[in-house]
Design a protein around this motif. Structure first.
Motif, PDB file in Angstrom:
ATOM      1  N   ASP A 251       0.930  -1.316  -0.170  1.00 36.35           N
ATOM      2  CA  ASP A 251      -0.057   0.216   0.159  1.00 36.35           C
ATOM      3  C   ASP A 251       0.738   1.282   0.072  1.00 36.35           C
ATOM      4  N   LEU A 252       1.956   1.263   0.478  1.00 41.65           N
ATOM      5  CA  LEU A 252       2.882   2.299   0.536  1.00 41.65           C
ATOM      6  C   LEU A 252       4.461   1.957   0.790  1.00 41.65           C
ATOM      7  N   PHE A 253       5.176   2.683  -0.081  1.00 40.23           N
ATOM      8  CA  PHE A 253       6.614   2.509   0.228  1.00 40.23           C
ATOM      9  C   PHE A 253       7.306   3.762   0.958  1.00 40.23           C
ATOM     10  N   ILE A 254       7.925   3.330   2.016  1.00 42.38           N
ATOM     11  CA  ILE A 254       8.593   4.533   3.013  1.00 42.38           C
ATOM     12  C   ILE A 254      10.001   4.115   2.926  1.00 42.38           C
ATOM     13  N   PHE A 255      10.806   5.015   2.191  1.00 33.83           N
ATOM     14  CA  PHE A 255      12.344   4.926   1.983  1.00 33.83           C
ATOM     15  C   PHE A 255      13.036   5.843   2.856  1.00 33.83           C
ATOM     16  N   HIS A 256      14.285   5.748   3.270  1.00 33.81           N
ATOM     17  CA  HIS A 256      14.892   6.754   4.041  1.00 33.81           C
ATOM     18  C   HIS A 256      14.811   7.963   3.195  1.00 33.81           C
ATOM     19  N   GLN A 257      14.484   9.069   3.725  1.00 40.57           N
ATOM     20  CA  GLN A 257      14.317  10.246   3.165  1.00 40.57           C
ATOM     21  C   GLN A 257      15.539  11.243   3.088  1.00 40.57           C
ATOM     22  N   ALA A 258      16.475  10.725   2.059  1.00 40.41           N
ATOM     23  CA  ALA A 258      17.684  11.315   1.695  1.00 40.41           C
ATOM     24  C   ALA A 258      17.544  12.742   1.209  1.00 40.41           C
ATOM     25  N   ASN A 259      17.051  12.685   0.093  1.00 38.83           N
ATOM     26  CA  ASN A 259      16.404  13.999  -0.772  1.00 38.83           C
ATOM     27  C   ASN A 259      15.531  13.641  -1.892  1.00 38.83           C
ATOM     28  N   LYS A 260      14.839  14.532  -2.285  1.00 40.91           N
ATOM     29  CA  LYS A 260      13.907  14.275  -3.375  1.00 40.91           C
ATOM     30  C   LYS A 260      14.476  13.750  -4.701  1.00 40.91           C
ATOM     31  N   TYR A 261      15.595  14.420  -5.125  1.00 42.86           N
ATOM     32  CA  TYR A 261      16.241  13.664  -6.166  1.00 42.86           C
ATOM     33  C   TYR A 261      16.410  12.326  -6.291  1.00 42.86           C
ATOM     34  N   MET A 262      17.057  11.983  -5.296  1.00 48.47           N
ATOM     35  CA  MET A 262      17.562  10.336  -4.993  1.00 48.47           C
ATOM     36  C   MET A 262      16.338   9.670  -4.860  1.00 48.47           C
ATOM     37  N   LEU A 263      15.306  10.008  -4.291  1.00 45.39           N
ATOM     38  CA  LEU A 263      14.136   9.410  -3.894  1.00 45.39           C
ATOM     39  C   LEU A 263      13.336   9.273  -5.198  1.00 45.39           C
ATOM     40  N   GLU A 264      13.409  10.253  -6.154  1.00 47.81           N
ATOM     41  CA  GLU A 264      12.358  10.118  -7.437  1.00 47.81           C
ATOM     42  C   GLU A 264      13.120   9.365  -8.208  1.00 47.81           C
ATOM     43  N   HIS A 265      14.431   9.303  -8.271  1.00 52.29           N
ATOM     44  CA  HIS A 265      15.195   8.545  -9.144  1.00 52.29           C
ATOM     45  C   HIS A 265      15.308   6.891  -8.772  1.00 52.29           C
ATOM     46  N   LEU A 266      15.110   6.542  -7.240  1.00 52.97           N
ATOM     47  CA  LEU A 266      14.831   5.341  -7.025  1.00 52.97           C
ATOM     48  C   LEU A 266      13.340   4.885  -7.190  1.00 52.97           C
ATOM     49  N   ARG A 267      12.638   5.904  -7.217  1.00 56.78           N
ATOM     50  CA  ARG A 267      11.071   5.372  -7.465  1.00 56.78           C
ATOM     51  C   ARG A 267      10.927   4.854  -9.085  1.00 56.78           C
ATOM     52  N   ARG A 268      11.331   5.927  -9.730  1.00 60.08           N
ATOM     53  CA  ARG A 268      11.434   5.597 -11.420  1.00 60.08           C
ATOM     54  C   ARG A 268      11.991   4.428 -11.708  1.00 60.08           C
ATOM     55  N   LYS A 269      13.250   4.230 -11.128  1.00 56.24           N
ATOM     56  CA  LYS A 269      14.049   2.927 -11.502  1.00 56.24           C
ATOM     57  C   LYS A 269      13.325   1.612 -11.015  1.00 56.24           C
ATOM     58  N   LEU A 270      12.414   1.642 -10.113  1.00 55.50           N
ATOM     59  CA  LEU A 270      11.772   0.425  -9.439  1.00 55.50           C
ATOM     60  C   LEU A 270      10.308   0.339  -9.960  1.00 55.50           C
ATOM     61  N   SER A 271      10.074   1.583 -10.747  1.00 55.40           N
ATOM     62  CA  SER A 271       8.681   1.431 -11.285  1.00 55.40           C
ATOM     63  C   SER A 271       7.656   1.457 -10.254  1.00 55.40           C
ATOM     64  N   ILE A 272       7.857   2.319  -9.362  1.00 55.87           N
ATOM     65  CA  ILE A 272       6.847   2.321  -7.979  1.00 55.87           C
ATOM     66  C   ILE A 272       5.716   3.397  -8.392  1.00 55.87           C
ATOM     67  N   ASP A 273       4.303   3.336  -8.095  1.00 62.05           N
ATOM     68  CA  ASP A 273       3.492   4.114  -8.500  1.00 62.05           C
ATOM     69  C   ASP A 273       3.876   5.304  -7.649  1.00 62.05           C
ATOM     70  N   GLU A 274       3.636   6.581  -8.255  1.00 65.76           N
ATOM     71  CA  GLU A 274       3.623   7.903  -7.233  1.00 65.76           C
ATOM     72  C   GLU A 274       2.881   8.060  -6.175  1.00 65.76           C
ATOM     73  N   GLN A 275       1.627   7.632  -6.349  1.00 63.58           N
ATOM     74  CA  GLN A 275       0.578   7.555  -5.194  1.00 63.58           C
ATOM     75  C   GLN A 275       0.987   6.599  -4.060  1.00 63.58           C
ATOM     76  N   LYS A 276       1.893   5.806  -4.354  1.00 66.48           N
ATOM     77  CA  LYS A 276       2.389   4.540  -3.243  1.00 66.48           C
ATOM     78  C   LYS A 276       3.487   4.956  -2.810  1.00 66.48           C
ATOM     79  N   PHE A 277       4.069   6.022  -2.995  1.00 62.90           N
ATOM     80  CA  PHE A 277       5.681   6.314  -2.602  1.00 62.90           C
ATOM     81  C   PHE A 277       5.619   7.658  -1.836  1.00 62.90           C
ATOM     82  N   SER A 278       6.217   7.571  -0.475  1.00 60.32           N
ATOM     83  CA  SER A 278       6.366   8.595   0.192  1.00 60.32           C
ATOM     84  C   SER A 278       7.705   9.599   0.283  1.00 60.32           C
ATOM     85  N   ILE A 279       7.234  11.090   0.166  1.00 58.85           N
ATOM     86  CA  ILE A 279       8.367  11.798   0.120  1.00 58.85           C
ATOM     87  C   ILE A 279       8.056  12.897   1.083  1.00 58.85           C
TER      88      ILE A 279
END
Length: 333
Positions: A251-279
Protein backbone atom coordinates in the motif's frame (compact mmCIF):
# COMPACT_ATOMS: atom_id res chain seq x y z
CA UNK A 1 1.24 -16.50 18.70
CA UNK A 2 3.11 -13.56 20.21
CA UNK A 3 4.12 -11.05 17.54
CA UNK A 4 5.70 -7.60 17.64
CA UNK A 5 3.89 -4.61 16.16
CA UNK A 6 4.26 -0.84 16.03
CA UNK A 7 1.78 0.58 18.50
CA UNK A 8 2.60 4.27 18.13
CA UNK A 9 5.08 6.88 16.84
CA UNK A 10 5.88 10.46 17.77
CA UNK A 11 8.66 12.80 16.72
CA UNK A 12 10.27 16.00 17.93
CA UNK A 13 12.22 18.63 16.00
CA UNK A 14 14.21 21.55 17.43
CA UNK A 15 12.46 24.90 17.30
CA UNK A 16 15.31 26.62 15.47
CA UNK A 17 14.73 26.53 11.71
CA UNK A 18 17.12 27.19 8.84
CA UNK A 19 15.90 27.82 5.29
CA UNK A 20 17.64 26.77 2.12
CA UNK A 21 18.05 29.50 -0.53
CA UNK A 22 14.78 30.19 -2.35
CA UNK A 23 14.65 30.12 -6.16
CA UNK A 24 17.84 28.08 -6.13
CA UNK A 25 18.58 25.17 -8.50
CA UNK A 26 20.03 22.98 -5.75
CA UNK A 27 17.09 23.66 -3.42
CA UNK A 28 14.69 22.73 -6.20
CA UNK A 29 16.65 19.57 -7.00
CA UNK A 30 16.84 18.21 -3.44
CA UNK A 31 13.33 19.35 -2.51
CA UNK A 32 14.37 20.59 0.94
CA UNK A 33 13.10 24.06 1.86
CA UNK A 34 13.67 24.18 5.62
CA UNK A 35 15.52 22.14 8.24
CA UNK A 36 15.29 22.05 12.03
CA UNK A 37 18.66 22.69 13.68
CA UNK A 38 19.59 22.02 17.30
CA UNK A 39 20.92 24.95 19.33
CA UNK A 40 24.54 24.90 20.50
CA UNK A 41 23.55 23.62 23.94
CA UNK A 42 20.86 21.22 22.64
CA UNK A 43 21.97 17.58 22.41
CA UNK A 44 20.54 14.65 20.49
CA UNK A 45 19.58 13.19 23.88
CA UNK A 46 17.50 16.32 24.58
CA UNK A 47 15.58 15.75 21.35
CA UNK A 48 15.22 12.07 22.24
CA UNK A 49 13.80 12.96 25.64
CA UNK A 50 11.24 15.33 24.12
CA UNK A 51 10.13 12.74 21.54
CA UNK A 52 9.71 10.09 24.25
CA UNK A 53 7.78 12.44 26.51
CA UNK A 54 5.50 13.27 23.59
CA UNK A 55 4.83 9.55 23.13
CA UNK A 56 4.02 9.08 26.82
CA UNK A 57 1.83 12.20 26.86
CA UNK A 58 -0.25 10.63 24.09
CA UNK A 59 -1.34 8.08 26.76
CA UNK A 60 -0.50 5.16 24.51
CA UNK A 61 1.33 3.57 27.41
CA UNK A 62 2.71 4.29 30.88
CA UNK A 63 6.40 4.63 31.63
CA UNK A 64 6.29 1.60 33.91
CA UNK A 65 5.15 -0.48 30.92
CA UNK A 66 8.51 -0.07 29.16
CA UNK A 67 10.86 -2.98 29.72
CA UNK A 68 13.49 -2.14 27.09
CA UNK A 69 14.95 1.06 25.63
CA UNK A 70 16.76 0.98 22.28
CA UNK A 71 18.55 4.18 21.32
CA UNK A 72 19.86 4.68 17.79
CA UNK A 73 22.28 7.59 17.50
CA UNK A 74 25.54 8.74 15.97
CA UNK A 75 25.51 11.81 18.23
CA UNK A 76 26.06 10.35 21.73
CA UNK A 77 26.50 12.51 24.83
CA UNK A 78 29.74 10.72 25.76
CA UNK A 79 31.99 7.89 24.59
CA UNK A 80 30.79 6.28 27.81
CA UNK A 81 28.41 5.73 29.49
CA UNK A 82 25.88 4.72 26.88
CA UNK A 83 23.36 7.52 26.36
CA UNK A 84 20.48 5.03 26.67
CA UNK A 85 21.33 4.69 30.37
CA UNK A 86 21.13 8.46 30.80
CA UNK A 87 17.77 8.51 29.02
CA UNK A 88 16.45 5.68 31.20
CA UNK A 89 17.16 7.82 34.26
CA UNK A 90 15.94 11.08 32.77
CA UNK A 91 12.67 9.49 31.59
CA UNK A 92 12.19 7.79 34.99
CA UNK A 93 11.87 4.35 33.41
CA UNK A 94 12.06 1.30 35.66
CA UNK A 95 15.50 0.11 36.77
CA UNK A 96 14.43 -3.34 35.54
CA UNK A 97 14.42 -1.87 32.03
CA UNK A 98 17.13 -2.97 29.63
CA UNK A 99 18.81 -0.19 27.64
CA UNK A 100 21.56 0.22 25.07
CA UNK A 101 22.75 2.46 22.25
CA UNK A 102 23.46 1.25 18.76
CA UNK A 103 25.42 3.33 16.29
CA UNK A 104 23.75 3.31 12.89
CA UNK A 105 22.62 6.07 10.59
CA UNK A 106 20.12 5.94 7.77
CA UNK A 107 19.39 2.20 8.12
CA UNK A 108 19.04 2.46 11.89
CA UNK A 109 15.27 2.49 12.22
CA UNK A 110 14.79 -0.76 10.30
CA UNK A 111 17.60 -2.37 12.31
CA UNK A 112 15.90 -1.17 15.50
CA UNK A 113 12.62 -2.78 14.48
CA UNK A 114 14.45 -6.07 13.93
CA UNK A 115 16.03 -5.91 17.39
CA UNK A 116 12.67 -5.04 18.97
CA UNK A 117 10.97 -7.89 17.13
CA UNK A 118 13.60 -10.35 18.36
CA UNK A 119 13.29 -9.22 21.97
CA UNK A 120 9.51 -9.42 21.94
CA UNK A 121 9.03 -12.64 20.02
CA UNK A 122 11.70 -14.40 22.10
CA UNK A 123 9.75 -13.45 25.23
CA UNK A 124 12.46 -11.14 26.61
CA UNK A 125 10.29 -8.00 26.48
CA UNK A 126 6.71 -6.86 25.93
CA UNK A 127 6.98 -3.10 25.38
CA UNK A 128 10.03 -1.53 23.76
CA UNK A 129 10.77 2.16 23.43
CA UNK A 130 12.73 2.59 20.20
CA UNK A 131 14.27 6.06 19.95
CA UNK A 132 16.19 7.53 17.03
CA UNK A 133 17.97 10.87 17.39
CA UNK A 134 20.80 12.69 15.68
CA UNK A 135 22.26 16.18 15.46
CA UNK A 136 24.40 15.96 12.32
CA UNK A 137 24.32 19.76 12.16
CA UNK A 138 26.98 19.77 14.90
CA UNK A 139 29.35 17.91 12.57
CA UNK A 140 28.81 20.22 9.58
CA UNK A 141 31.01 23.20 8.72
CA UNK A 142 28.81 26.27 8.13
CA UNK A 143 30.54 26.90 4.79
CA UNK A 144 30.12 23.36 3.45
CA UNK A 145 27.07 23.65 1.24
CA UNK A 146 27.50 20.07 -0.03
CA UNK A 147 25.98 18.78 3.22
CA UNK A 148 24.61 21.83 5.04
CA UNK A 149 21.53 22.12 2.81
CA UNK A 150 20.70 18.40 3.20
CA UNK A 151 20.75 17.51 6.89
CA UNK A 152 18.34 18.43 9.66
CA UNK A 153 18.13 17.41 13.33
CA UNK A 154 15.27 15.41 14.86
CA UNK A 155 14.29 12.55 17.14
CA UNK A 156 11.53 9.95 17.07
CA UNK A 157 10.03 7.62 19.65
CA UNK A 158 8.30 4.40 18.60
CA UNK A 159 6.46 2.01 20.89
CA UNK A 160 6.89 -1.60 19.73
CA UNK A 161 4.63 -3.94 21.68
CA UNK A 162 3.51 -7.56 21.78
CA UNK A 163 0.18 -8.82 20.51
CA UNK A 164 -1.43 -12.12 19.58
CA UNK A 165 -1.42 -12.62 15.83
CA UNK A 166 -1.16 -15.46 13.33
CA UNK A 167 0.75 -13.25 10.87
CA UNK A 168 4.02 -11.36 11.12
CA UNK A 169 3.30 -7.66 11.61
CA UNK A 170 6.98 -6.69 11.39
CA UNK A 171 9.27 -8.51 8.96
CA UNK A 172 10.73 -10.30 7.18
CA UNK A 173 13.95 -8.32 6.86
CA UNK A 174 16.79 -7.96 4.40
CA UNK A 175 20.13 -6.55 5.59
CA UNK A 176 23.36 -5.51 3.92
CA UNK A 177 26.72 -4.00 4.79
CA UNK A 178 29.69 -2.84 2.74
CA UNK A 179 32.33 -1.15 4.90
CA UNK A 180 34.43 -0.42 1.80
CA UNK A 181 32.24 2.66 1.39
CA UNK A 182 32.94 4.02 4.88
CA UNK A 183 35.12 6.90 3.71
CA UNK A 184 32.38 8.26 1.45
CA UNK A 185 30.22 9.43 4.37
CA UNK A 186 32.31 10.04 7.45
CA UNK A 187 33.42 12.35 10.25
CA UNK A 188 37.14 11.49 10.03
CA UNK A 189 38.44 13.04 13.26
CA UNK A 190 37.25 13.25 16.85
CA UNK A 191 37.23 9.67 18.10
CA UNK A 192 40.06 7.33 19.08
CA UNK A 193 41.52 6.61 15.63
CA UNK A 194 42.13 10.31 14.96
CA UNK A 195 41.80 12.47 18.09
CA UNK A 196 41.28 16.22 17.66
CA UNK A 197 44.56 18.05 17.12
CA UNK A 198 45.81 21.25 15.51
CA UNK A 199 46.35 19.30 12.27
CA UNK A 200 42.73 18.22 11.80
CA UNK A 201 41.44 21.63 12.80
CA UNK A 202 42.92 23.16 9.66
CA UNK A 203 40.31 24.27 7.13
CA UNK A 204 40.46 23.06 3.54
CA UNK A 205 38.43 24.21 0.55
CA UNK A 206 37.39 21.79 -2.20
CA UNK A 207 37.07 22.57 -5.92
CA UNK A 208 33.43 23.60 -5.43
CA UNK A 209 34.25 26.14 -2.70
CA UNK A 210 33.02 24.01 0.21
CA UNK A 211 35.01 24.50 3.41
CA UNK A 212 35.52 21.79 6.04
CA UNK A 213 37.88 20.41 8.66
CA UNK A 214 38.54 16.76 9.38
CA UNK A 215 36.30 16.99 12.45
CA UNK A 216 33.44 17.86 10.09
CA UNK A 217 31.09 15.62 8.14
CA UNK A 218 32.29 14.71 4.66
CA UNK A 219 30.13 13.12 1.98
CA UNK A 220 31.09 11.95 -1.48
CA UNK A 221 27.65 12.52 -2.97
CA UNK A 222 28.14 10.78 -6.34
CA UNK A 223 29.55 7.62 -4.72
CA UNK A 224 26.74 7.46 -2.16
CA UNK A 225 24.23 7.95 -4.98
CA UNK A 226 25.78 5.13 -7.01
CA UNK A 227 25.80 2.81 -4.00
CA UNK A 228 22.12 3.53 -3.39
CA UNK A 229 21.08 2.80 -6.97
CA UNK A 230 23.00 -0.47 -6.85
CA UNK A 231 22.04 -1.92 -3.47
CA UNK A 232 18.51 -0.66 -2.74
CA UNK A 233 16.84 -2.38 -5.74
CA UNK A 234 18.70 -5.58 -4.88
CA UNK A 235 17.57 -5.43 -1.24
CA UNK A 236 13.96 -4.83 -2.29
CA UNK A 237 14.07 -7.80 -4.65
CA UNK A 238 15.43 -9.98 -1.82
CA UNK A 239 12.63 -8.80 0.46
CA UNK A 240 9.97 -9.52 -2.16
CA UNK A 241 11.29 -13.06 -2.54
CA UNK A 242 11.40 -13.61 1.23
CA UNK A 243 7.84 -12.25 1.53
CA UNK A 244 6.48 -14.06 -1.52
CA UNK A 245 4.98 -10.75 -2.67
CA UNK A 246 5.12 -8.34 -5.58
CA UNK A 247 5.39 -4.56 -5.46
CA UNK A 248 1.69 -4.37 -6.29
CA UNK A 249 0.84 -6.00 -2.93
CA UNK A 250 2.11 -2.97 -0.97
CA UNK A 251 0.00 0.00 0.00
CA UNK A 252 2.91 2.37 0.66
CA UNK A 253 6.69 2.48 0.26
CA UNK A 254 8.60 4.53 2.84
CA UNK A 255 12.29 4.88 2.01
CA UNK A 256 14.99 6.74 3.90
CA UNK A 257 14.30 10.38 3.07
CA UNK A 258 17.73 11.40 1.77
CA UNK A 259 16.50 14.04 -0.68
CA UNK A 260 13.83 14.38 -3.36
CA UNK A 261 16.23 13.83 -6.28
CA UNK A 262 17.46 10.50 -4.97
CA UNK A 263 13.96 9.34 -3.98
CA UNK A 264 12.46 10.16 -7.36
CA UNK A 265 15.35 8.44 -9.11
CA UNK A 266 14.76 5.29 -7.05
CA UNK A 267 11.01 5.43 -7.57
CA UNK A 268 11.37 5.58 -11.34
CA UNK A 269 14.06 2.91 -11.43
CA UNK A 270 11.84 0.58 -9.39
CA UNK A 271 8.63 1.50 -11.30
CA UNK A 272 6.73 2.34 -8.10
CA UNK A 273 3.43 4.20 -8.45
CA UNK A 274 3.81 7.83 -7.34
CA UNK A 275 0.65 7.48 -5.23
CA UNK A 276 2.27 4.66 -3.24
CA UNK A 277 5.57 6.43 -2.59
CA UNK A 278 6.31 8.66 0.39
CA UNK A 279 8.35 11.84 0.05
CA UNK A 280 8.64 13.84 3.25
CA UNK A 281 11.76 16.02 3.09
CA UNK A 282 10.48 19.50 2.33
CA UNK A 283 10.42 20.79 5.92
CA UNK A 284 12.75 18.30 7.62
CA UNK A 285 15.66 17.49 5.33
CA UNK A 286 17.66 14.32 5.89
CA UNK A 287 17.26 13.52 9.60
CA UNK A 288 19.30 10.30 9.29
CA UNK A 289 17.78 7.46 11.39
CA UNK A 290 14.62 9.50 12.02
CA UNK A 291 13.51 9.99 8.41
CA UNK A 292 11.46 6.79 8.08
CA UNK A 293 9.47 7.14 11.33
CA UNK A 294 8.86 10.86 10.65
CA UNK A 295 7.53 10.03 7.19
CA UNK A 296 5.43 7.16 8.58
CA UNK A 297 3.91 9.42 11.25
CA UNK A 298 3.05 12.07 8.67
CA UNK A 299 1.51 9.51 6.33
CA UNK A 300 -0.63 8.33 9.25
CA UNK A 301 -1.76 11.89 9.95
CA UNK A 302 -2.65 12.35 6.28
CA UNK A 303 -4.67 9.13 6.22
CA UNK A 304 -2.48 7.33 3.70
CA UNK A 305 -1.76 4.55 6.21
CA UNK A 306 -4.83 2.66 7.38
CA UNK A 307 -5.56 -0.42 9.46
CA UNK A 308 -3.92 -3.48 7.83
CA UNK A 309 -1.95 -1.38 5.33
CA UNK A 310 1.12 -3.23 4.09
CA UNK A 311 4.20 -1.02 4.15
CA UNK A 312 7.73 -1.49 2.88
CA UNK A 313 10.39 0.37 4.86
CA UNK A 314 13.85 0.79 3.33
CA UNK A 315 16.87 2.42 5.00
CA UNK A 316 20.27 2.99 3.37
CA UNK A 317 23.36 5.13 3.79
CA UNK A 318 26.35 5.70 6.06
CA UNK A 319 28.42 2.59 6.63
CA UNK A 320 27.58 1.58 3.96
CA UNK A 321 24.60 -0.05 5.64
CA UNK A 322 21.15 -0.89 4.34
CA UNK A 323 18.03 -2.72 5.50
CA UNK A 324 14.46 -3.28 4.34
CA UNK A 325 11.40 -4.84 5.94
CA UNK A 326 7.64 -5.22 5.80
CA UNK A 327 5.31 -3.65 8.34
CA UNK A 328 1.60 -4.40 8.63
CA UNK A 329 -0.02 -1.41 10.32
CA UNK A 330 -2.47 -2.24 13.08
CA UNK A 331 -4.62 0.56 14.46
CA UNK A 332 -5.22 0.71 18.20
CA UNK A 333 -8.74 2.08 17.88
Amino acid sequence: MVKAYIKGIEYYCPQQIESNPANDKLTEKIGILTRHIAKDNELASDLAYMAAEKLFNSKICEKEDIDFLLYCTQSPDHFLPTTACLLQSRLSLSTTCGAFDYNLGCSGYVYGLSIAKGLIESGAAKNILLITSDTYSKYIHPLDRSVKVLFGDAATATLVSSTNSEEDLIGPFDFGTDGRGADNLIVPAGALKEPISSVNLEETTDSFGNVRMRKNLYMNGPEVFNFTLKEVPRSIQNLLEKSNKTKDDYDLFIFHQANKYMLEHLRRKLSIDEQKFSICVENFGNTVSSTIPIALKNELLQGRVKNSSLLMLVGFGVGYSWASCNVVWKSNT
